[in-house]
Design a protein around this motif. Structure first.
Motif, PDB file in Angstrom:
ATOM      1  N   ASN A  48     -10.887 102.829 -57.865  1.00 21.87           N
ATOM      2  CA  ASN A  48      -9.726 103.664 -57.564  1.00 21.87           C
ATOM      3  C   ASN A  48      -9.988 105.152 -57.835  1.00 21.87           C
ATOM      4  O   ASN A  48      -9.075 105.957 -57.910  1.00 21.87           O
ATOM      5  CB  ASN A  48      -8.469 103.182 -58.291  1.00 21.87           C
ATOM      6  CG  ASN A  48      -8.314 103.745 -59.683  1.00 21.87           C
ATOM      7  OD1 ASN A  48      -9.232 103.657 -60.498  1.00 21.87           O
ATOM      8  ND2 ASN A  48      -7.146 104.298 -59.975  1.00 21.87           N
ATOM      9  N   GLY A  49     -11.276 105.523 -57.927  1.00 27.55           N
ATOM     10  CA  GLY A  49     -11.637 106.925 -57.901  1.00 27.55           C
ATOM     11  C   GLY A  49     -11.622 107.667 -59.210  1.00 27.55           C
ATOM     12  O   GLY A  49     -11.787 108.894 -59.232  1.00 27.55           O
ATOM     13  N   ASP A  80     -17.515 108.196 -53.509  1.00 21.02           N
ATOM     14  CA  ASP A  80     -17.002 109.209 -54.426  1.00 21.02           C
ATOM     15  C   ASP A  80     -15.633 109.654 -53.927  1.00 21.02           C
ATOM     16  O   ASP A  80     -15.504 110.595 -53.154  1.00 21.02           O
ATOM     17  CB  ASP A  80     -17.983 110.388 -54.487  1.00 21.02           C
ATOM     18  CG  ASP A  80     -17.614 111.381 -55.580  1.00 21.02           C
ATOM     19  OD1 ASP A  80     -16.644 111.116 -56.312  1.00 21.02           O
ATOM     20  OD2 ASP A  80     -18.281 112.414 -55.694  1.00 21.02           O
ATOM     21  N   ILE A  81     -14.597 108.967 -54.360  1.00 23.89           N
ATOM     22  CA  ILE A  81     -13.242 109.304 -53.941  1.00 23.89           C
ATOM     23  C   ILE A  81     -12.414 109.640 -55.175  1.00 23.89           C
ATOM     24  O   ILE A  81     -12.787 109.320 -56.305  1.00 23.89           O
ATOM     25  CB  ILE A  81     -12.581 108.157 -53.151  1.00 23.89           C
ATOM     26  CG1 ILE A  81     -12.505 106.874 -54.000  1.00 23.89           C
ATOM     27  CG2 ILE A  81     -13.311 107.912 -51.841  1.00 23.89           C
ATOM     28  CD1 ILE A  81     -11.710 105.769 -53.338  1.00 23.89           C
ATOM     29  N   HIS A  82     -11.283 110.280 -54.967  1.00 23.55           N
ATOM     30  CA  HIS A  82     -10.371 110.614 -56.053  1.00 23.55           C
ATOM     31  C   HIS A  82      -9.216 109.606 -56.070  1.00 23.55           C
ATOM     32  O   HIS A  82      -8.916 108.971 -55.053  1.00 23.55           O
ATOM     33  CB  HIS A  82      -9.851 112.036 -55.877  1.00 23.55           C
ATOM     34  CG  HIS A  82     -10.936 113.072 -55.900  1.00 23.55           C
ATOM     35  ND1 HIS A  82     -11.623 113.384 -57.040  1.00 23.55           N
ATOM     36  CD2 HIS A  82     -11.474 113.848 -54.914  1.00 23.55           C
ATOM     37  CE1 HIS A  82     -12.522 114.321 -56.781  1.00 23.55           C
ATOM     38  NE2 HIS A  82     -12.458 114.607 -55.494  1.00 23.55           N
ATOM     39  N   PRO A  83      -8.531 109.454 -57.211  1.00 25.18           N
ATOM     40  CA  PRO A  83      -7.453 108.459 -57.286  1.00 25.18           C
ATOM     41  C   PRO A  83      -6.384 108.615 -56.211  1.00 25.18           C
ATOM     42  O   PRO A  83      -5.906 107.618 -55.666  1.00 25.18           O
ATOM     43  CB  PRO A  83      -6.892 108.682 -58.697  1.00 25.18           C
ATOM     44  CG  PRO A  83      -8.066 109.160 -59.495  1.00 25.18           C
ATOM     45  CD  PRO A  83      -8.838 110.038 -58.544  1.00 25.18           C
ATOM     46  N   LEU A  84      -5.985 109.850 -55.894  1.00 25.62           N
ATOM     47  CA  LEU A  84      -4.965 110.030 -54.870  1.00 25.62           C
ATOM     48  C   LEU A  84      -5.465 109.560 -53.513  1.00 25.62           C
ATOM     49  O   LEU A  84      -4.728 108.922 -52.746  1.00 25.62           O
ATOM     50  CB  LEU A  84      -4.532 111.496 -54.796  1.00 25.62           C
ATOM     51  CG  LEU A  84      -3.408 111.807 -53.800  1.00 25.62           C
ATOM     52  CD1 LEU A  84      -2.165 110.973 -54.103  1.00 25.62           C
ATOM     53  CD2 LEU A  84      -3.074 113.296 -53.808  1.00 25.62           C
ATOM     54  N   GLU A  85      -6.722 109.839 -53.220  1.00 24.13           N
ATOM     55  CA  GLU A  85      -7.292 109.377 -51.957  1.00 24.13           C
ATOM     56  C   GLU A  85      -7.368 107.853 -51.928  1.00 24.13           C
ATOM     57  O   GLU A  85      -7.087 107.227 -50.896  1.00 24.13           O
ATOM     58  CB  GLU A  85      -8.683 109.972 -51.747  1.00 24.13           C
ATOM     59  CG  GLU A  85      -9.301 109.582 -50.411  1.00 24.13           C
ATOM     60  CD  GLU A  85     -10.698 110.130 -50.216  1.00 24.13           C
ATOM     61  OE1 GLU A  85     -11.313 109.798 -49.187  1.00 24.13           O
ATOM     62  OE2 GLU A  85     -11.180 110.869 -51.093  1.00 24.13           O
ATOM     63  N   ALA A  86      -7.742 107.242 -53.060  1.00 25.79           N
ATOM     64  CA  ALA A  86      -7.786 105.781 -53.123  1.00 25.79           C
ATOM     65  C   ALA A  86      -6.405 105.198 -52.842  1.00 25.79           C
ATOM     66  O   ALA A  86      -6.261 104.217 -52.100  1.00 25.79           O
ATOM     67  CB  ALA A  86      -8.293 105.335 -54.494  1.00 25.79           C
ATOM     68  N   ALA A  87      -5.374 105.809 -53.432  1.00 27.80           N
ATOM     69  CA  ALA A  87      -4.005 105.336 -53.194  1.00 27.80           C
ATOM     70  C   ALA A  87      -3.623 105.491 -51.733  1.00 27.80           C
ATOM     71  O   ALA A  87      -3.002 104.600 -51.138  1.00 27.80           O
ATOM     72  CB  ALA A  87      -3.031 106.099 -54.093  1.00 27.80           C
TER      73      ALA A  87
END
Length: 264
Positions: free
Chosen positions: A55-56, A74-81
């Motif tokens: 989840n980043g 390599d993703i950020h939590p907001l992008e994962a959501a």
């Protein structure tokens, strides 16, 4: 369509280190759409670290995961959501001074269309959004029989009810993959059975793919379709619950219990 696209998640050769210490080493496994996959292993085995990658929260040193056919690394939590990956954390992450429904509405933040200025000034688009979000949050609370608690301040609720609120917040945004980090921790036997039944119902009724970390092997063997066993960051075993229960390497290295205890 490729084989990877047919699965919900492919974890491919992921490694992660902290100050030179390997937390995860060349880990690979697949999670099919609509299944419940349990991650088990001793403390420090790398289970939560893996969820943090998915989840980043963390970026892996190497490797990648493929979510619904799309390679991610390599993703950020907001992008994962935004991509449809929801998460409940091991420790209660609710806002204890806010109401139940306001906590659930927080889970819709990635869907916001109105700007902060529009919200601050109460402009028409912000008012419409607020009504939509409240209605959606209330519908989600009904899935957990929590609508009667909608206006209650979270800190006033028992721990088991708070965990249901946290599940509702993770679910309200409509994830297709839900990551649950020890959702039964700190509960008594009755609460564990209730939350396990809710997880099974969400999986069945919403066709939701779920990855959960859980130490209660009795619950894991009954709830999961698929179990991945980690030991010091490496995959020790991977398969259906019956195969894991009977795996001598798992019994010797992790469970350390006679076969009869595993079947309990």
């Amino acid at each position: 369509m490729t084989a990877a696209a047919l699965s919900a998640l492919d974890v491919k050769n992921i490694s992660l280190s902290f100050k030179g210490v390997k937390a995860i080493s060349e880990l690979s496994f697949r999670v099919e759409k609509g299944e419940i996959c349990a991650l088990i292993g001793p403390n420090g085995a790398g289970k939560s670290s893996l969820l943090n990658i998915l989840n980043g929260v963390y970026a892996p040193d190497s490797g990648e995961f493929i979510f619904e056919g799309e390679p991610l690394r390599d993703i950020h939590p907001l992008e994962a959501a935004r991509r449809g990956i929801g998460r409940c954390f091991q420790n209660n992450a609710l806002f204890s001074g806010m109401s139940v429904i306001d906590n659930v509405i927080v889970g819709l933040s990635r869907h916001a269309r109105a700007s902060l200025i529009e919200e601050a000034l109460g402009l028409p688009r912000a008012r419409v959004q607020a009504r939509e979000f409240r209605a959606r949050a209330l519908e989600t609370l009904k899935l957990f029989d929590l609508e009667r608690h909608a206006e209650v301040i979270v800190r006033a609720l028992p721990y088991g009810v708070q965990k249901k609120v946290e599940l509702a917040r993770a679910l309200v945004g409509g994830p297709r993959l839900l990551l649950l980090d020890e959702p039964l921790a700190g509960m008594n036997a009755e609460e564990k059975q209730e939350i396990a039944a809710i997880i099974a119902r969400l999986n069945r009724d919403l066709k939701l793919t779920i990855i959960l970390i859980e130490h209660d092997l009795g619950i894991v063997l009954k709830l999961a379709d698929h179990v991945v066993v980690l030991d010091y960051g490496k995959k020790l075993a991977d398969g259906p619950p019956d195969a894991i229960r009977d795996n001598p390497d798992v019994i010797a290295a992790y469970i350390g219990a006679p076969h009869g205890e595993l079947a309990a």
